[in-house]
Design an enzyme around this catalytic site. Structure first.
Site, mmCIF file in Angstrom:
data_model
loop_
_atom_site.group_PDB
_atom_site.id
_atom_site.type_symbol
_atom_site.label_atom_id
_atom_site.label_comp_id
_atom_site.label_asym_id
_atom_site.label_seq_id
_atom_site.Cartn_x
_atom_site.Cartn_y
_atom_site.Cartn_z
ATOM 1 N N ARG A 123 0.893 -1.177 0.000
ATOM 2 C CA ARG A 123 0.000 0.000 0.000
ATOM 3 C C ARG A 123 0.918 1.210 0.000
ATOM 4 O O ARG A 123 1.729 1.400 0.913
ATOM 5 C CB ARG A 123 -0.906 0.010 1.227
ATOM 6 C CG ARG A 123 -1.604 1.342 1.410
ATOM 7 C CD ARG A 123 -2.705 1.326 2.428
ATOM 8 N NE ARG A 123 -3.872 0.617 1.935
ATOM 9 C CZ ARG A 123 -5.100 0.751 2.439
ATOM 10 N NH1 ARG A 123 -5.322 1.566 3.443
ATOM 11 N NH2 ARG A 123 -6.107 0.067 1.943
ATOM 12 N N HIS A 150 -7.449 0.580 -6.464
ATOM 13 C CA HIS A 150 -7.648 -0.240 -5.258
ATOM 14 C C HIS A 150 -8.377 -1.521 -5.675
ATOM 15 O O HIS A 150 -9.532 -1.755 -5.308
ATOM 16 C CB HIS A 150 -8.474 0.561 -4.251
ATOM 17 C CG HIS A 150 -8.437 0.014 -2.852
ATOM 18 N ND1 HIS A 150 -7.646 -1.063 -2.463
ATOM 19 C CD2 HIS A 150 -9.109 0.398 -1.729
ATOM 20 C CE1 HIS A 150 -7.833 -1.294 -1.177
ATOM 21 N NE2 HIS A 150 -8.709 -0.441 -0.712
ATOM 22 N N GLN A 153 -10.262 -4.029 -3.164
ATOM 23 C CA GLN A 153 -11.532 -3.525 -2.660
ATOM 24 C C GLN A 153 -12.688 -3.904 -3.592
ATOM 25 O O GLN A 153 -13.766 -4.305 -3.150
ATOM 26 C CB GLN A 153 -11.459 -1.994 -2.533
ATOM 27 C CG GLN A 153 -12.745 -1.359 -2.049
ATOM 28 C CD GLN A 153 -13.069 -1.731 -0.617
ATOM 29 O OE1 GLN A 153 -12.224 -1.606 0.251
ATOM 30 N NE2 GLN A 153 -14.287 -2.193 -0.370
ATOM 31 N N ASP A 241 -17.135 7.387 -1.479
ATOM 32 C CA ASP A 241 -15.896 7.204 -0.720
ATOM 33 C C ASP A 241 -15.563 8.567 -0.118
ATOM 34 O O ASP A 241 -16.185 9.591 -0.448
ATOM 35 C CB ASP A 241 -14.780 6.703 -1.661
ATOM 36 C CG ASP A 241 -13.485 6.353 -0.931
ATOM 37 O OD1 ASP A 241 -13.506 6.225 0.312
ATOM 38 O OD2 ASP A 241 -12.443 6.223 -1.603
ATOM 39 N N CYS A 280 -16.263 1.839 0.767
ATOM 40 C CA CYS A 280 -15.115 0.986 1.122
ATOM 41 C C CYS A 280 -14.692 1.154 2.571
ATOM 42 O O CYS A 280 -14.037 0.276 3.120
ATOM 43 C CB CYS A 280 -13.956 1.261 0.176
ATOM 44 S SG CYS A 280 -13.259 2.924 0.339
ATOM 45 N N ARG A 308 -13.889 -8.303 2.353
ATOM 46 C CA ARG A 308 -12.468 -8.083 2.053
ATOM 47 C C ARG A 308 -11.667 -9.342 2.386
ATOM 48 O O ARG A 308 -10.750 -9.708 1.655
ATOM 49 C CB ARG A 308 -11.923 -6.894 2.858
ATOM 50 C CG ARG A 308 -12.427 -5.533 2.443
ATOM 51 C CD ARG A 308 -12.039 -5.147 1.027
ATOM 52 N NE ARG A 308 -10.612 -5.189 0.786
ATOM 53 C CZ ARG A 308 -9.744 -4.235 1.122
ATOM 54 N NH1 ARG A 308 -10.182 -3.120 1.687
ATOM 55 N NH2 ARG A 308 -8.454 -4.358 0.861
HETATM 56 N N1 CP Z 1 -11.212 -0.007 2.484
HETATM 57 C C1 CP Z 1 -9.933 -0.097 2.908
HETATM 58 O O1 CP Z 1 -9.013 -0.363 2.120
HETATM 59 O O2 CP Z 1 -9.778 0.100 4.239
HETATM 60 P P1 CP Z 1 -8.396 0.296 5.006
HETATM 61 O O3 CP Z 1 -7.827 1.616 4.572
HETATM 62 O O4 CP Z 1 -8.773 0.274 6.446
HETATM 63 O O5 CP Z 1 -7.477 -0.825 4.626
HETATM 64 N N1 NVA Z 2 -9.840 6.703 -1.472
HETATM 65 C C1 NVA Z 2 -9.412 6.341 -0.141
HETATM 66 C C2 NVA Z 2 -9.645 4.885 0.082
HETATM 67 C C3 NVA Z 2 -9.277 4.391 1.451
HETATM 68 C C4 NVA Z 2 -9.494 2.917 1.620
HETATM 69 C C5 NVA Z 2 -7.960 6.710 0.050
HETATM 70 O O1 NVA Z 2 -7.168 6.511 -0.875
HETATM 71 O O2 NVA Z 2 -7.614 7.212 1.110
#
Ligand code: CP
Ligand code: NVA
Length: 323
Positions: A123, A150, A153, A241, A280, A308
């Site tokens: 990540r 992502h 997700q 989101d 998400c 997930r």
């Molecule tokens: N939706 C999601 O990816 O959540 P986190 O940021 O908690 O991993």
């Molecule tokens: N769009 C958000 C998703 C978090 C799971 C971000 O990138 O922070």
């Protein structure tokens, strides 16, 4: 004869940086496996300890390394518990305590981790970092969220939509707010699974045109609008989101621009009566979604979060050649 294998016989590493890396057939297999494994964990007593391995423990002896350069709850816990349920284990490297945080290169990190673990999840901010990791690694690399996409997700989201009895062909999904990483993967899924997406964003916050063009070429209808009410009309699924993703500046004018795109009861009322709401998470209730919608029976956000784990396991199995 040389002992070096010709290039075309080199093993193919299955990365999961974007949904297209798997393609529609593999994604369908991943979905089926996730549904089957989820059901198998529940039908005996319904009370399996969450960390107990699945009966076949298909990743016994396998290890996943997870690199986090951004915060996470769902992705971190679902990959960790998912690996345990598959019979394997997972470990975390965060940028502050690993040598990555002191400037060790991604290339060297990739080559070292490839000698020690069976798969790597990352990540990070810049998608190019995940691509570089995959380039140098000899084991599968999974995108656990970048600024661009992502994909993990969306595998869980598709599972949730199907569980709610909504087949994908002809599905009308509506997105509200920021044209961000999660939306990009959703649009990619629309092209691969042939459903339609209406995207309602403020001017200037539209999704990357590359994702839109690719999905349209694959036969999905992707409608871009600035009219939230029009996007919601007759929709099967409403999705939003956070308005401010991790790493973005809290620009005042952005929050002001997003106000008409909050998913509230009035917007839900435009959709089909049995429409569902997805997010998400983490959510900023009162901003992108009203408390009324978030807590309503139409909101499936906690099923989505649970999925997930089921989705992650099947993604891992595909990456490691078990599917
Ligand atoms: N939706 C999601 O990816 O959540 P986190 O940021 O908690 O991993
Ligand atoms: N769009 C958000 C998703 C978090 C799971 C971000 O990138 O922070």
């Amino acid at each position: 004869m040389s002992g070096v294998a010709p290039l075309d016989l080199a093993p193919v590493v299955r990365n999961f940086l974007d949904l297209s890396d798997a393609g529609a057939d593999a994604l369908a297999a991943i979905q089926n496996d996730a549904v089957t494994r989820k059901a198998a964990r529940r039908d005996a007593s319904g009370a399996w300890p969450k960390g107990r391995p699945d009966a076949d423990a298909p990743l016994a002896g396998h290890v996943l390394a997870m690199i986090f350069e951004k915060n996470s709850t769902r992705t971190r816990v679902s990959f960790d518990i998912g690996m345990r349920q598959l019979g394997g284990s997972a470990l975390i490297l965060d940028s502050s305590s690993s040598q990555l945080g002191r400037g060790e290169t991604i290339a060297d990190t990739a080559r070292v981790l490839s000698r020690m673990v069976d798969a790597i999840m990352i990540r990070t901010d810049d998608h190019a970092k995940a691509e570089e990791l995959a380039h140098y690694a000899h084991v599968p690399v999974i995108n656990g969220l970048t600024d661009r996409s992502h994909p993990c997700q969306i595998v869980a989201d598709i599972q949730t939509i199907l569980e709610c009895g909504k087949p994908l062909p002809g599905l009308e999904l509506a997105w509200f707010g920021d044209g961000n990483n999660v939306l990009h993967s959703l649009i990619e899924a629309a092209g691969l699974f042939r459903f339609n997406v209406r995207v309602a964003t403020p001017p200037g916050y539209e999704p990357d045109p590359g994702f839109v063009a690719q999905a349209r070429e694959r036969g999905a209808e992707i409608t871009l609008t600035h009219d939230a009410t029009a996007a919601a009309a007759g929709a099967d699924v409403l999705v939003t989101d956070t308005w401010v993703s991790m790493g973005q500046e809290h620009a005042h004018n952005k929050l002001a621009a997003m106000q008409p795109y909050r998913v509230d009861a009035a917007l839900m009322a435009q959709a089909k009566q049995d429409a569902i709401f997805l997010h998400c998470l983490p959510a900023h209730v009162g901003d992108e979604v009203s408390a009324e919608v978030f807590e309503s029976a139409q909101s499936k956000v906690f099923d989505e979060a649970e999925n997930r784990i089921h989705a992650q396991k099947s993604i891992l199995l595909w990456c490691l050649g078990k599917l």
